[in-house]
Design a protein around this motif. Structure first.
Motif, short mmCIF file in Angstrom:
data_model
loop_
_atom_site.label_atom_id
_atom_site.label_comp_id
_atom_site.label_asym_id
_atom_site.label_seq_id
_atom_site.Cartn_x
_atom_site.Cartn_y
_atom_site.Cartn_z
N LEU A 6 -27.10 27.00 -24.18
CA LEU A 6 -26.18 28.02 -24.68
C LEU A 6 -26.93 29.25 -25.20
O LEU A 6 -26.56 30.38 -24.89
CB LEU A 6 -25.29 27.45 -25.78
N LEU A 7 -27.97 29.01 -25.98
CA LEU A 7 -28.69 30.14 -26.56
C LEU A 7 -29.48 30.91 -25.50
O LEU A 7 -29.57 32.14 -25.56
CB LEU A 7 -29.61 29.66 -27.68
N HIS A 8 -30.02 30.22 -24.52
CA HIS A 8 -30.79 30.88 -23.46
C HIS A 8 -29.88 31.75 -22.59
O HIS A 8 -30.31 32.78 -22.06
CB HIS A 8 -31.52 29.84 -22.60
N ASN A 9 -28.63 31.35 -22.45
CA ASN A 9 -27.67 32.07 -21.60
C ASN A 9 -26.62 32.80 -22.43
O ASN A 9 -25.50 33.05 -21.96
CB ASN A 9 -27.00 31.08 -20.64
N LYS A 10 -26.97 33.15 -23.64
CA LYS A 10 -26.04 33.72 -24.61
C LYS A 10 -25.22 34.88 -24.06
O LYS A 10 -23.99 34.87 -24.13
CB LYS A 10 -26.83 34.17 -25.85
N GLU A 11 -25.86 35.90 -23.51
CA GLU A 11 -25.15 37.10 -23.06
C GLU A 11 -24.14 36.79 -21.96
O GLU A 11 -22.99 37.22 -22.02
CB GLU A 11 -26.14 38.17 -22.60
N SER A 12 -24.57 36.05 -20.96
CA SER A 12 -23.66 35.70 -19.87
C SER A 12 -22.49 34.86 -20.37
O SER A 12 -21.34 35.09 -19.99
CB SER A 12 -24.40 34.93 -18.78
N GLN A 15 -19.93 36.92 -22.35
CA GLN A 15 -19.09 37.72 -21.45
C GLN A 15 -18.04 36.85 -20.77
O GLN A 15 -16.86 37.24 -20.66
CB GLN A 15 -19.95 38.41 -20.40
N LEU A 16 -18.46 35.67 -20.29
CA LEU A 16 -17.52 34.76 -19.64
C LEU A 16 -16.45 34.28 -20.62
O LEU A 16 -15.27 34.20 -20.26
CB LEU A 16 -18.26 33.57 -19.04
N LEU A 17 -16.84 33.98 -21.85
CA LEU A 17 -15.87 33.53 -22.85
C LEU A 17 -14.89 34.65 -23.21
O LEU A 17 -13.69 34.39 -23.40
CB LEU A 17 -16.59 33.02 -24.11
N ASP A 18 -15.38 35.88 -23.29
CA ASP A 18 -14.48 37.01 -23.55
C ASP A 18 -13.46 37.16 -22.41
O ASP A 18 -12.27 37.36 -22.66
CB ASP A 18 -15.27 38.32 -23.72
#
Length: 135
Positions: A6-12, A15-18
């Motif tokens: 989760l932390l390594h892919n935080k930005e992606s 965005q997906l959760l938004d």
């Protein structure tokens, strides 16, 4: 492990959760307003999109060729199943134990690279008296 993913892919992921939150907000408004026809259309469009995804071909979502095998609860049964496959040079891409309660039949979910490998595995396992099925 999931923490690191989760932390390594935080930005992606954010965005997906938004995007998902926005989409679910839209669905919520349809439900609240009881827009039956729009709800129907929403799920009809989702089905059409899903049906348009590649089936059993390389694409956005890889195909899986799973075989389910009933196995008795005794030591060495997983080794026996994988040994039968190895004897016939059939490679697994994944193996999962679906039932592990003592004294009941377990189920192995075996994943293969191709439908041909799955069919060969099913033939050889059945010859060794293992019950197999495809969902």
């Amino acid at each position: 492990m999931w923490r690191d993913i989760l932390l390594h892919n935080k930005e992606s992921l954010l965005q997906l959760l938004d995007s998902w939150t926005t989409e679910m907000g839209y669905v919520k408004t349809l439900i609240e307003a009881e827009h039956a026809e729009q709800i129907f259309t929403y799920f009809q469009d989702a089905k059409a999109f899903r049906d348009g995804l590649p089936v059993r071909k390389k694409g956005a979502i890889p195909s899986f060729y799973d075989l389910f095998v009933d196995v008795p609860d005794h030591p060495g049964v997983i080794s026996d199943v994988t040994g039968i496959l190895a004897q016939h040079q059939i490679s697994l891409t994944n193996i999962r134990i679906l039932e592990t309660r003592e004294d009941i039949m377990g189920v192995l979910r075996l994943s293969f690279r191709s439908e041909e490998d799955r069919e060969r595995a099913q033939i050889h396992l059945r010859q060794e008296m293992y019950e197999t099925y495809i969902l």
